[in-house]
Design a protein around this motif. Structure first.
Motif, short mmCIF file in Angstrom:
data_model
loop_
_atom_site.label_atom_id
_atom_site.label_comp_id
_atom_site.label_asym_id
_atom_site.label_seq_id
_atom_site.Cartn_x
_atom_site.Cartn_y
_atom_site.Cartn_z
N SER A 28 0.83 -1.21 0.00
CA SER A 28 0.00 0.00 0.00
C SER A 28 0.87 1.25 0.00
O SER A 28 0.57 2.23 -0.70
CB SER A 28 -0.92 0.00 1.23
OG SER A 28 -1.85 -1.05 1.16
N VAL A 31 2.14 1.66 -3.46
CA VAL A 31 1.07 2.14 -4.35
C VAL A 31 0.93 3.65 -4.22
O VAL A 31 0.85 4.38 -5.22
CB VAL A 31 -0.26 1.44 -4.00
CG1 VAL A 31 -1.44 2.17 -4.66
CG2 VAL A 31 -0.24 -0.01 -4.46
N LEU A 41 -3.59 4.68 -11.73
CA LEU A 41 -4.20 3.55 -11.03
C LEU A 41 -4.34 2.32 -11.93
O LEU A 41 -3.97 1.21 -11.51
CB LEU A 41 -5.56 3.97 -10.46
CG LEU A 41 -6.41 2.91 -9.77
CD1 LEU A 41 -5.65 2.28 -8.62
CD2 LEU A 41 -7.73 3.51 -9.29
N VAL A 45 -2.59 -1.47 -11.22
CA VAL A 45 -3.36 -2.71 -11.12
C VAL A 45 -2.85 -3.74 -12.12
O VAL A 45 -2.71 -4.93 -11.80
CB VAL A 45 -4.86 -2.43 -11.34
CG1 VAL A 45 -5.64 -3.74 -11.47
CG2 VAL A 45 -5.42 -1.60 -10.19
N ARG A 48 0.51 -5.20 -11.00
CA ARG A 48 0.27 -6.05 -9.83
C ARG A 48 -0.19 -7.44 -10.26
O ARG A 48 0.30 -8.47 -9.78
CB ARG A 48 -0.76 -5.37 -8.93
CG ARG A 48 -1.53 -6.28 -7.99
CD ARG A 48 -0.67 -6.79 -6.85
NE ARG A 48 -1.50 -7.37 -5.81
CZ ARG A 48 -1.98 -8.62 -5.81
NH1 ARG A 48 -1.71 -9.43 -6.80
NH2 ARG A 48 -2.72 -9.05 -4.80
N TYR A 92 -6.91 0.15 -4.10
CA TYR A 92 -5.78 1.00 -4.47
C TYR A 92 -6.20 2.46 -4.53
O TYR A 92 -5.42 3.36 -4.17
CB TYR A 92 -5.23 0.57 -5.83
CG TYR A 92 -4.34 -0.65 -5.78
CD1 TYR A 92 -4.42 -1.57 -4.75
CD2 TYR A 92 -3.42 -0.90 -6.79
CE1 TYR A 92 -3.61 -2.69 -4.72
CE2 TYR A 92 -2.60 -2.01 -6.77
CZ TYR A 92 -2.71 -2.91 -5.74
OH TYR A 92 -1.90 -4.01 -5.71
#
Length: 303
Positions: A28, A31, A41, A45, A48, A92
């Motif tokens: 986190s 991020v 964003l 994602v 990830r 996120y």
């Protein structure tokens, strides 16, 4: 490794879950750091999921367990993937919009939404204890977010971020029921495999529109974030193989300590007084729900 249930090892399970909380808090932080460096964003994602897919396939191949992911429940995996990918955007997004500690504390409302969903979807009887815990927990959210009040020596946080965080917690609760259902027939690694396999191509769709070149330092942050996500997925799956979910889930609350520390050391933000009032209310309500559900399960098993 196989699809069977491993021998219970409570201390190992607790240790793995503590490590999971630390790694997720680190993810986190990364991020948020990547977002502040201009990474979008959707791109976060995608990386990830893509890195997790590579890691999971590599591990399954190394262990000779690729055959363990065979399934006859592709539609159920597809639904889990759809909700899971949507949930990831909200999780996120909350981290990028809110201070780390506050975003983490709001994520602890997932058990409250689980109680509400169990009542609405499964017509489960919910007594005064659990309804009281839900009310108690959401009171903690109001103290923490202080919508328009700025009480307890703090300032109200971004209301949009708070809503995003609550939607994320709702989706986490909803996904937990889907995973619980899949666990009745699927091996844990199969659930992880199909999730990342379905979601990675979908997450790649916006990449031509959102991708921008990055400095080497930013690529390092992105890669570290993705690797933390993959490691957290592996640790999470392993913890559930060796211990009771109801017990080890309590270890997730240690993520708040990591988030508070990262917020102070990385983002130079000291936690407001409202965090120390609201977060204990949320965590206490979550523990109360856990204790009550455990007591009900014991009573059901005895009678």
């Amino acid at each position: 490794m196989d699809g069977s249930i491993a021998q219970p090892r409570p201390l190992l399970a607790l240790g793995l879950r503590l490590a999971t909380a630390a790694v997720l808090a680190t993810m986190s932080m990364l991020v948020k750091l990547a977002g502040e460096r201009g990474v979008s964003l959707p791109e976060l994602v995608f990386w990830r999921q893509a890195v997790t897919l590579v890691c999971v396939v590599a591990l399954l191949a190394a262990w000779g367990q690729l055959s363990s992911v065979r399934t006859t429940r592709l539609p159920a995996h597809g639904r889990r993937a759809a909700y899971g990918l949507t949930g990831m955007f909200f999780v996120y997004g909350a981290v990028m919009l809110l201070p780390l500690a506050e975003a983490t504390a709001i994520s602890f409302t997932a058990p409250f939404f689980a109680v509400v969903l169990s009542f609405l979807l499964f017509k489960e009887k919910v007594g005064a204890y659990r309804w009281g815990a839900v009310a108690f927990g959401f009171a903690g959210v109001l103290v923490l977010t202080q919508p328009g009040f700025g009480l307890a020596g703090g300032t109200s946080i971004d209301p949009i971020g708070a809503v995003v965080g609550l939607v994320a917690a709702f989706l986490v609760a909803l996904i937990s029921f889907q995973v619980q259902d899949l666990n009745t027939t699927e091996a844990p690694w199969s659930i992880v495999f199909w999730f990342v396999l379905f979601t990675t191509p979908v997450a790649a769709l916006p990449m031509p529109f959102v991708y921008e070149p990055h400095e080497p330092e930013v690529w390092g942050i992105i890669l570290a974030m993705a690797l933390c996500g993959a490691l957290a997925q592996i640790l999470l799956t392993s913890s559930l193989r060796f211990g009771s979910a109801g017990v080890i889930l309590l270890m997730d609350y240690t993520a708040l300590l990591w988030a508070t520390w990262y917020g102070f050391t990385v983002f130079d933000r000291a936690p407001p007084a409202s965090l120390w009032i609201g977060a204990p209310l949320i965590i206490g309500a979550g523990v109360l729900i856990f204790v009550r559900e455990r007591a009900l399960k014991r009573r059901s098993a005895q009678g």
